[in-house]
Design an enzyme around this catalytic site. Structure first.
Site, mmCIF file in Angstrom:
data_model
loop_
_atom_site.group_PDB
_atom_site.id
_atom_site.type_symbol
_atom_site.label_atom_id
_atom_site.label_comp_id
_atom_site.label_asym_id
_atom_site.label_seq_id
_atom_site.Cartn_x
_atom_site.Cartn_y
_atom_site.Cartn_z
ATOM 1 N N ASP A 188 -8.943 42.785 24.964
ATOM 2 C CA ASP A 188 -8.711 41.573 24.175
ATOM 3 C C ASP A 188 -9.898 40.640 24.344
ATOM 4 O OD1 ASP A 188 -7.393 39.521 22.639
ATOM 5 O OD2 ASP A 188 -5.474 40.354 23.293
ATOM 6 N N LYS A 204 -1.824 47.320 17.169
ATOM 7 C CA LYS A 204 -0.491 46.799 16.860
ATOM 8 C C LYS A 204 -0.614 45.404 16.259
ATOM 9 C CE LYS A 204 2.211 45.823 20.317
ATOM 10 N NZ LYS A 204 2.255 44.340 20.181
ATOM 11 N N ARG A 205 -0.242 45.292 14.978
ATOM 12 C CA ARG A 205 -0.298 44.024 14.248
ATOM 13 C C ARG A 205 -1.709 43.432 14.296
ATOM 14 N NH1 ARG A 205 3.820 46.424 13.635
ATOM 15 N NH2 ARG A 205 5.933 45.719 14.122
ATOM 16 N N HIS A 219 -3.464 43.848 9.796
ATOM 17 C CA HIS A 219 -2.950 42.967 8.738
ATOM 18 C C HIS A 219 -3.572 41.572 8.806
ATOM 19 C CE1 HIS A 219 0.792 41.000 10.886
ATOM 20 N NE2 HIS A 219 -0.295 40.912 11.616
ATOM 21 N N GLY A 258 -6.577 44.430 21.294
ATOM 22 C CA GLY A 258 -5.851 43.178 21.097
ATOM 23 C C GLY A 258 -4.511 43.216 21.805
ATOM 24 N N ASN A 269 -15.263 42.308 21.858
ATOM 25 C CA ASN A 269 -15.076 42.028 20.435
ATOM 26 C C ASN A 269 -15.023 43.357 19.693
ATOM 27 O OD1 ASN A 269 -15.560 41.484 17.651
ATOM 28 N ND2 ASN A 269 -16.507 39.529 18.180
ATOM 29 N N PHE A 270 -13.909 43.630 19.016
ATOM 30 C CA PHE A 270 -13.764 44.949 18.380
ATOM 31 C C PHE A 270 -14.642 45.143 17.151
ATOM 32 C CE2 PHE A 270 -9.505 42.958 17.002
ATOM 33 C CZ PHE A 270 -10.015 42.407 15.838
#
Length: 338
Positions: free
Chosen positions: A207, A244-245, A248, A184, A230-231
């Site tokens: 991404d 990173k972020r 959440h 991402g 797509n992760f």
């Protein structure tokens, strides 16, 4: 005694007034950065409000009220008491310029942001994310797929993470890693800055294809690849993964799936570096709790405690190696369990 009671009542009202003015203050901040008012003062010279109005193409009376408000409320400017109506910058005002946090401030306080909050009460009442209901879309993800919104969002997040990137380069040693994958990673700024410091490493900026299609010019580096995917399905092979972020945005069960996907591709001895807030139930941080409410309203997710991160990691086949407290909002380094 009566005088003391009057003082207490006055202080109580001031407290209440300060508590309920967030709506107008955040909107005024949006107006401030929209018209690039802080930029006008970056030459360091005092300005009359009429001069500022002329440069920002706003009304003199309107800009005077804006300057006066932010002089008093959060100390962005100083007014010359011997020459009322003349203002100068403070160090704080530079934080709201275009090369600092203006884009992030604008994204948090624009018309879209206000509309998103209209259904916040429904999220609190139902316990489910209701942000999309006030925007006429099926989910928050549908929202940022609209023309211009995803790029604006990514730019805002890029600005907001500058401090974390700087700290990561200072406190994390990336030299052992040969292939660093930023999951991402948006435009690829973070991994590119790592490559500039570590010339023996290669990087992959990973991404969604939809982002790359509308992202404009991506950061270029001969040792950097931009790959889409797509992760939840698969990620490129590497010995270091950056999140990173990301976590959440997702509920715990989805975080486990993301880590499991990484677990299938990570090379032996590899690490996953997670940049996210860590909620400390014994020492709450207002900024962390603000983000926690927003994540709940947007996605039904949350900022997580160290216990949650430990459980998520364990169920995905990872273990926590280290918490890097020096990085703003904290950072976790995890690896595959033996």
């Amino acid at each position: 005694m009566e005088r003391e009671e009057n003082i207490e009542i006055k202080n109580s009202f001031d407290y209440i007034l300060n508590s309920v003015t967030g709506l107008i203050e955040s909107r005024l901040l949006y107006i401030l950065v929209k018209h690039k008012v802080p930029e006008v003062f970056e030459d360091g010279l005092p300005k009359t409000y009429q001069q500022v109005a002329e440069k920002t193409q706003t009304s003199p009376i309107g800009i005077y009220k804006l300057l006066r408000y932010f002089t008093t409320s959060i100390g962005l400017f100083e007014e010359d008491l011997n020459n009322l109506g003349t203002f100068k910058k403070t160090p704080k005002s530079s934080l709201f310029t275009s090369d600092k946090y203006a884009t992030f401030v604008e994204w948090c306080n624009n018309d879209l942001a206000y509309n998103m909050m209209k259904s916040l009460d429904l999220s609190i009442e139902t316990g489910e994310p209701q942000c999309h209901k006030s925007l006429g879309v099926n989910s928050w993800w549908d929202l940022i797929k609209k023309p211009g919104e995803e790029e604006f969002f990514k730019n805002a997040m890029k600005v907001s993470s500058s401090e974390a990137i700087e700290s990561a380069l200072k406190f994390i040693d990336f030299s052992p890693f040969k292939k660093i994958v930023d999951i991402g990673g948006s435009h690829g700024r973070f991994v590119c800055e790592i490559l500039e410091k570590y010339p023996n490493s290669h990087g992959i900026n990973f991404d969604l294809e939809s982002f790359f299609n509308g992202a404009g010019e991506l950061i270029k580096n001969p040792r950097l690849e931009h790959k889409s995917g797509n992760f939840f399905e698969s990620v490129p092979e590497g010995d270091c993964y950056i999140l990173k972020r990301i976590l959440h945005d997702w509920k715990d069960e989805d975080c486990i799936k993301i880590l499991e996907t990484i677990g299938k591709s990570i090379l032996p001895g590899g690490k996953v570096i997670i940049f996210d807030c860590i909620i400390n139930p014994k020492n709450y941080n207002k900024g962390h709790l603000y983000l926690d409410v927003m994540m709940f309203h947007f996605f039904g997710s949350e900022e997580k405690t160290i216990k949650q991160f430990s459980n998520i990691s364990d169920k995905a086949g990872f273990k926590i190696d280290k918490v890097v407290n020096e990085i703003p909002n904290y950072c976790l380094i995890i690896s595959k369990k033996d």
